[in-house]
Design an enzyme around this catalytic site. Sequence first.
Site, PDB file in Angstrom:
ATOM      1  N   HIS A  72      -9.398 -22.359 -18.927  1.00  0.00           N
ATOM      2  CA  HIS A  72      -9.267 -22.772 -17.634  1.00  0.00           C
ATOM      3  C   HIS A  72      -8.036 -24.123 -17.640  1.00  0.00           C
ATOM      4  O   HIS A  72      -7.910 -24.806 -18.488  1.00  0.00           O
ATOM      5  CB  HIS A  72     -10.446 -23.745 -17.492  1.00  0.00           C
ATOM      6  CG  HIS A  72     -11.784 -22.846 -17.021  1.00  0.00           C
ATOM      7  ND1 HIS A  72     -12.771 -23.474 -16.445  1.00  0.00           N
ATOM      8  CD2 HIS A  72     -12.003 -21.488 -16.830  1.00  0.00           C
ATOM      9  CE1 HIS A  72     -13.665 -22.279 -15.956  1.00  0.00           C
ATOM     10  NE2 HIS A  72     -13.094 -21.269 -16.255  1.00  0.00           N
ATOM     11  N   TYR A 200     -17.957 -30.675 -10.656  1.00  0.00           N
ATOM     12  CA  TYR A 200     -18.879 -31.802 -10.788  1.00  0.00           C
ATOM     13  C   TYR A 200     -18.946 -32.731  -9.549  1.00  0.00           C
ATOM     14  O   TYR A 200     -17.927 -32.925  -8.815  1.00  0.00           O
ATOM     15  CB  TYR A 200     -17.966 -32.837 -11.708  1.00  0.00           C
ATOM     16  CG  TYR A 200     -17.969 -32.300 -13.365  1.00  0.00           C
ATOM     17  CD1 TYR A 200     -18.890 -32.647 -14.233  1.00  0.00           C
ATOM     18  CD2 TYR A 200     -16.885 -31.653 -13.752  1.00  0.00           C
ATOM     19  CE1 TYR A 200     -18.925 -32.267 -15.537  1.00  0.00           C
ATOM     20  CE2 TYR A 200     -16.511 -31.301 -14.978  1.00  0.00           C
ATOM     21  CZ  TYR A 200     -17.671 -31.666 -15.744  1.00  0.00           C
ATOM     22  OH  TYR A 200     -17.413 -31.022 -17.179  1.00  0.00           O
ATOM     23  N   TYR A 384     -10.013 -35.186 -20.494  1.00  0.00           N
ATOM     24  CA  TYR A 384     -10.815 -33.835 -20.265  1.00  0.00           C
ATOM     25  C   TYR A 384     -10.435 -32.746 -21.225  1.00  0.00           C
ATOM     26  O   TYR A 384     -10.945 -32.155 -21.792  1.00  0.00           O
ATOM     27  CB  TYR A 384     -10.554 -33.290 -18.741  1.00  0.00           C
ATOM     28  CG  TYR A 384     -11.651 -32.445 -18.595  1.00  0.00           C
ATOM     29  CD1 TYR A 384     -12.931 -32.564 -18.185  1.00  0.00           C
ATOM     30  CD2 TYR A 384     -11.368 -30.908 -18.539  1.00  0.00           C
ATOM     31  CE1 TYR A 384     -14.059 -31.810 -17.911  1.00  0.00           C
ATOM     32  CE2 TYR A 384     -12.436 -29.952 -18.213  1.00  0.00           C
ATOM     33  CZ  TYR A 384     -13.671 -30.353 -17.984  1.00  0.00           C
ATOM     34  OH  TYR A 384     -14.551 -29.522 -17.399  1.00  0.00           O
TER      35      TYR A 384
END
Length: 389
Positions: A72, A200, A384
């Site tokens: 990703h 999210y 992240y």
Amino acid sequence: MKKQVCIIGGGPAGLLLGHLLTQEGVDCVVLERRTGDYVLGRIRAGVLEQVTVDLMKRLGLDERMKAEGLPHDGFNLADGERLIRIDIKELTGKEVMVYGQTELTRDLMEASAGRGLEVIYGAEDVELHDIDGANPHVTFTKDGSPRRVNCRFIAGCDGFHGPSRQAIPASVGKDFERVYPFGWLGILADVPPCNHELIYANHERGFALASMRSNTRSRYYIDVPLTEKIEDWSDERIWDELAIRLGPEAAAHITRGPSIEKSIAPLRSYVYAPMRHGSLLLCGDSAHIVPPTGAKGLNLAASDVYYAAEALSAFFGKNDADGIAAYSDKALARVWKSERFSWSLTRLMHRFPEDGDFERAMQVAELDYIASSRAAQTSIAENYVGLPV
């Protein structure tokens, strides 16, 4: 038996450490209270940072991950009306890998015997002894018979409720904790994900997360009060709530299906310091817990394991104790930064019971800032994908 290192806990952290030490010629054994089938039955997250991917690559155990994992290069924040995409590949040059923790654990388990890593399942009543000195030992029972491991170091990879942290005298360490007033209700289903990247979502009805384990298996979450009971949430009710909270764009692509697993997991932020006492090193959930927002749990355990493997390999291979002495400070420096990110993302994307109009306005302003600021997006992307080890 006599080993150089006794590893308590046969989950991904313990197995990963065992493989890394075995690769370096360190004689170790892994003790796991549960059966192998039980360990594989745990439903856990599956977003892997580069540090975790690199460790599997170093071990030569990344073949199935490369074939079945989903790289990703971005993820999304949603505010009920729009998707704010964080392009982590463009902002950092890195990516994350979606590969279920169960599958990573399976890869480690299946390779153990062939690589000479001894794993003892069904090791009950584990107790740690003499951890203050240079000759600790571990006792346990196997099939009702008492057993003992004499070793030089013990690695506690046995989770929040395991015996390792409990063996440290109360006067030595300190707990830092934040318990959240909600839990995540999760549903796992064999349906294609609604988006090829994670979402999210912050909605007036609460938080939601759309994620996946593969192109045909999806994992969704909503936050609920801790008083909620799973039996009150039918599949249909969960799907309906997800469609509202994720927003119209994502809802249009949700494929509904029967649940494989449903559960409610409480959320907490927790750190225990120091992460080493005498001959005991703590790794993973035995020393820290993060809320699943941001997918840091397994990856923090992997960075602990990286530091522990380097320190133990240097001790036995070069008679160098500097890494052991520095282990706790080095691991905690990364732990606290990851705790900060998980806490801040949780605070941004959830509605807390004590929040009022001001707190909500701050969330809206922050999301607007993130949507328009490359600097803000870069900061989120760097955290992240995972900070350097």
